[in-house]
Design a protein around this motif. Structure first.
Motif, PDB file in Angstrom:
ATOM      1  N   THR A  79      -3.540  12.361   4.897  1.00 51.03           N
ATOM      2  CA  THR A  79      -2.827  13.031   3.373  1.00 51.03           C
ATOM      3  C   THR A  79      -1.805  14.011   3.846  1.00 51.03           C
ATOM      4  O   THR A  79      -1.859  14.699   5.239  1.00 51.03           O
ATOM      5  CB  THR A  79      -4.210  13.846   2.761  1.00 51.03           C
TER       6      THR A  79
ATOM      7  N   LEU B 203       1.856   8.242   5.024  1.00 46.37           N
ATOM      8  CA  LEU B 203       1.063   7.431   4.348  1.00 46.37           C
ATOM      9  C   LEU B 203       0.843   6.364   4.513  1.00 46.37           C
ATOM     10  O   LEU B 203      -0.480   5.473   4.511  1.00 46.37           O
ATOM     11  CB  LEU B 203       2.280   7.265   2.872  1.00 46.37           C
TER      12      LEU B 203
ATOM     13  N   THR C 183       2.170   2.015  -3.179  1.00 45.62           N
ATOM     14  CA  THR C 183       1.735   2.316  -4.170  1.00 45.62           C
ATOM     15  C   THR C 183       0.933   3.555  -4.066  1.00 45.62           C
ATOM     16  O   THR C 183       0.902   4.551  -4.984  1.00 45.62           O
ATOM     17  CB  THR C 183      -0.190   1.850  -4.451  1.00 45.62           C
ATOM     18  N   ARG C 184       0.921   4.438  -2.432  1.00 51.07           N
ATOM     19  CA  ARG C 184       0.696   5.708  -2.167  1.00 51.07           C
ATOM     20  C   ARG C 184       1.709   6.532  -3.464  1.00 51.07           C
ATOM     21  O   ARG C 184       1.594   7.433  -3.601  1.00 51.07           O
ATOM     22  CB  ARG C 184       0.102   5.752  -1.317  1.00 51.07           C
TER      23      ARG C 184
ATOM     24  N   SER D 225      -2.096   6.300   6.579  1.00 49.14           N
ATOM     25  CA  SER D 225      -2.736   6.735   6.002  1.00 49.14           C
ATOM     26  C   SER D 225      -3.867   8.509   5.641  1.00 49.14           C
ATOM     27  O   SER D 225      -5.065   8.169   6.189  1.00 49.14           O
ATOM     28  CB  SER D 225      -3.974   5.535   6.103  1.00 49.14           C
TER      29      SER D 225
ATOM     30  N   GLN E 276       1.541   7.535  -6.901  1.00 46.82           N
ATOM     31  CA  GLN E 276       0.725   8.566  -6.494  1.00 46.82           C
ATOM     32  C   GLN E 276       1.293   9.361  -6.310  1.00 46.82           C
ATOM     33  O   GLN E 276       1.472  10.429  -6.880  1.00 46.82           O
ATOM     34  CB  GLN E 276      -0.655   8.056  -5.754  1.00 46.82           C
ATOM     35  N   ALA E 277       2.064   9.317  -5.278  1.00 47.50           N
ATOM     36  CA  ALA E 277       2.488  10.783  -4.839  1.00 47.50           C
ATOM     37  C   ALA E 277       3.856  11.082  -5.926  1.00 47.50           C
ATOM     38  O   ALA E 277       3.996  12.858  -5.818  1.00 47.50           O
ATOM     39  CB  ALA E 277       3.073  10.865  -2.945  1.00 47.50           C
TER      40      ALA E 277
ATOM     41  N   ASN F 200       0.986  -1.442  -0.126  1.00 42.16           N
ATOM     42  CA  ASN F 200      -0.272  -0.146  -0.399  1.00 42.16           C
ATOM     43  C   ASN F 200       0.745   1.146   0.160  1.00 42.16           C
ATOM     44  O   ASN F 200       0.532   2.206  -1.282  1.00 42.16           O
ATOM     45  CB  ASN F 200      -0.813  -0.412   1.372  1.00 42.16           C
TER      46      ASN F 200
END
Length: 165
Positions: free
Chosen positions: A140, A135, A43-44, A138, A47-48, A40
């Motif tokens: 922001t 991250l 993946t994050r 979880s 994206q960032a 996870n």
């Protein structure tokens, strides 16, 4: 996760042929996260930071014999990669780093980040740790704000441009 020791090494040294920042990262636990947590996180992070290429800038990885999911070396390597990518986004093309386990100290890792400006390297590593921590929780994370601050530090530490007369 926190940095428990840090030193600037000038010139050629045991880890690098150029100046670098030596940091000791304490993960707080030798196996802090599960394999799904790490997936996870990756993946994050993609994206960032779309330019992040995991491990592209790491050389001489030393530490855990088996880099099994959830092992601390995996997280330390990822933090190092994020710090290098953040440093690169300031305009300084850092192309290598080193991650190694600290002998007889589970959960602690030596991170080496070559630099042109040590202040930028230090700020990039601090931002990488905050980003990864956020991250993993979880939350922001205001990455744009952090990058703006990092670029400001880089601009303030940049040598003046000389125009030939």
């Amino acid at each position: 996760m926190k940095i428990i020791d840090q030193r600037y090494l000038d010139g050629a040294n045991r880890y690098c042929t150029e100046p670098c920042l030596l940091s000791i990262l304490d993960l707080g636990h030798p196996t802090p996260f599960s394999a799904s947590d790490m997936q996870n996180l990756r993946t994050r992070l993609k994206q960032a930071l779309p330019g992040l290429r995991q491990g592209r800038s790491l050389i001489g990885v030393v530490g855990d014999d088996v880099d099994a999911p959830g092992r601390g070396l995996q997280l330390a390597r990822l933090i190092q990669s994020v710090a290098i990518e953040l440093h690169r986004l300031t305009g300084d093309e850092v192309m290598m780093g080193f991650v190694g386990g600290v002998p007889k100290m589970p959960g602690r890792y030596r991170l080496i980040l070559p630099f042109r400006c040590g202040t930028v390297a230090n700020a990039a590593l601090a931002l990488a740790i905050r980003l990864v921590d956020g991250l993993l929780a979880s939350e922001t994370f205001p990455l744009a704000d952090g990058l703006a601050e990092l670029r400001g530090i880089a601009a303030a530490g940049a040598p003046p441009i000389r125009i030939a007369a």
